[in-house]
Design a protein around this motif. Structure first.
Motif, mmCIF file in Angstrom:
data_model
loop_
_atom_site.group_PDB
_atom_site.id
_atom_site.type_symbol
_atom_site.label_atom_id
_atom_site.label_comp_id
_atom_site.label_asym_id
_atom_site.label_seq_id
_atom_site.Cartn_x
_atom_site.Cartn_y
_atom_site.Cartn_z
ATOM 1 N N HIS A 29 45.758 46.533 39.777
ATOM 2 C CA HIS A 29 47.168 46.668 40.142
ATOM 3 C C HIS A 29 47.944 45.605 39.376
ATOM 4 C CE1 HIS A 29 45.596 43.615 42.836
ATOM 5 N NE2 HIS A 29 46.787 43.302 43.285
ATOM 6 N N ASP A 61 48.550 37.930 39.830
ATOM 7 C CA ASP A 61 47.227 37.333 39.648
ATOM 8 C C ASP A 61 46.186 38.344 39.158
ATOM 9 O OD1 ASP A 61 47.609 38.501 42.225
ATOM 10 O OD2 ASP A 61 45.774 37.538 42.934
ATOM 11 N N HIS A 62 46.650 39.510 38.694
ATOM 12 C CA HIS A 62 45.728 40.526 38.179
ATOM 13 C C HIS A 62 46.097 41.011 36.780
ATOM 14 C CE1 HIS A 62 43.448 41.055 41.959
ATOM 15 N NE2 HIS A 62 44.532 40.480 42.433
ATOM 16 N N ASP A 112 42.042 44.089 45.013
ATOM 17 C CA ASP A 112 42.521 43.503 46.266
ATOM 18 C C ASP A 112 42.391 44.454 47.450
ATOM 19 O OD1 ASP A 112 43.015 41.125 45.108
ATOM 20 O OD2 ASP A 112 45.194 41.237 45.180
ATOM 21 N N HIS A 170 40.526 41.104 50.391
ATOM 22 C CA HIS A 170 40.809 39.767 49.866
ATOM 23 C C HIS A 170 39.760 38.745 50.289
ATOM 24 C CE1 HIS A 170 44.857 41.426 49.271
ATOM 25 N NE2 HIS A 170 45.008 40.470 48.383
ATOM 26 N N HIS A 194 38.473 38.211 44.766
ATOM 27 C CA HIS A 194 38.827 36.864 45.241
ATOM 28 C C HIS A 194 37.769 36.161 46.104
ATOM 29 C CE1 HIS A 194 42.843 37.144 43.635
ATOM 30 N NE2 HIS A 194 43.131 38.221 44.339
HETATM 31 ZN ZN LIG Z 1 44.956 39.308 44.097
#
Ligand SMILES: [Zn+2]
Length: 293
Positions: free
Chosen positions: A117, A121-122, A225, A228, A271
């Protein structure tokens, strides 16, 4: 390196930090659930002194017989985030690309970059600051994400109330790929090659997608995600504050866990703390997670 059938899998770490407590990240999750599974919450998953979840930010790099495939590109160097809650992620200067090279792949070698996505942070390493502007880090790669994800983030405006921490991300991490003609929005079921499939797993974001590796029941599931933190395996109904549609995310999570439970399928979340991956077993009341040895 993890060997999985004909595939080599490497974890490329960007950073790891105690981020926030379960009560902040997943407010609906009852404290009793954490108490009941204290044994799962080692110091690699939860920092005892602060009660904060240890979040790892890493990419998964797959080498197939034909391709190098990089899944999720973390936060990236020199990206600027002005919001207070993102201070730890602003203006990073990590050795991520050195670690990538250490796994055997130079940026030019990457054939596919798949973003589960388009949260900050991706997709951060999608681009790098070169000659004063954001340019593709992986110049020979085809970048892929779900068509719906692309439509969603290209239509929201930075001042929309729900963009929040993702403000500025599309312009820095996605738009340069579009301009270079490297980005493709794909549909559910897209195959990068035989045995490497993308499957829509929406809820966290509208086009959140996972990658299934292997034939006839995946050998590996790269789940972005969808989950998480490890306690969401034990309580899949509890969703983080980052999820766009909480109920949909919870249902997608439950269905996915059901599909891979009690099989040899390895789950590679985006994560989890060390050892970062494992498999899912069903229990009388739901599921549990068996970390890799
Ligand atoms: Zn993330």
């Amino acid at each position: 390196m993890i060997k999985l059938g004909p595939y080599e899998i490497h974890r490329i770490e960007e950073l790891m930090l105690p981020y926030a407590g379960y009560a902040d990240l997943i407010p609906d999750m009852p404290g009793e659930l954490l108490e009941e599974h204290r044994d799962v919450l080692t110091s690699h998953q939860l920092q005892a002194e602060t009660g904060r979840i240890v979040l790892s930010f890493h990419s998964w790099l797959i080498r197939t017989r034909h391709h190098w495939i990089l899944i999720d590109t973390c936060i990236g160097n020199h990206k600027i985030y002005e919001r207070k809650e993102l201070a730890a992620f602003s203006q990073l200067d990590t050795a991520y690309l050195t670690r990538l090279r250490g796994a055997g792949a130079a940026p030019e070698d990457i054939d596919y970059v798949f973003c589960t996505h388009l949260h900050f942070d991706h997709c951060g390493w999608n681009t790098s600051m070169i000659d004063g502007r954001w340019q593709p880090t992986f110049p020979n790669a085809r970048y892929l994400c779900h068509r719906k994800e692309l439509e969603h983030w290209s239509s929201v405006q930075d001042d929309d109330y729900d963009v929040g921490p993702n403000s500025g991300v599309f312009d820095a991490n996605v738009q340069p790929l579009i301009e270079a003609g490297l980005l493709e929005g794909v549909d559910d079921g897209y195959e990068i090659e035989d045995g490497v499939r993308l499957r829509l797993a929406a809820g966290h974001t509208p086009g959140h997608t996972v990658l299934e590796l292997g034939k006839e029941g995946a050998q590996g599931l790269f789940s972005g995600d969808l989950i998480h933190a490890v306690m969401q395996v034990y309580g899949p109904q509890y969703t983080t504050v980052f999820c766009n549609k909480g109920e949909e995310a919870a249902e997608t999570r439950r269905q996915t866990l059901e599909r891979i439970a009690d099989r040899s399928t390895l789950l590679f979340p985006a994560h989890f703390g060390h050892p970062h991956y494992g498999r899912v077993e069903s229990t009388a009341s739901g599921f549990r997670f068996i970390f890799a040895p």
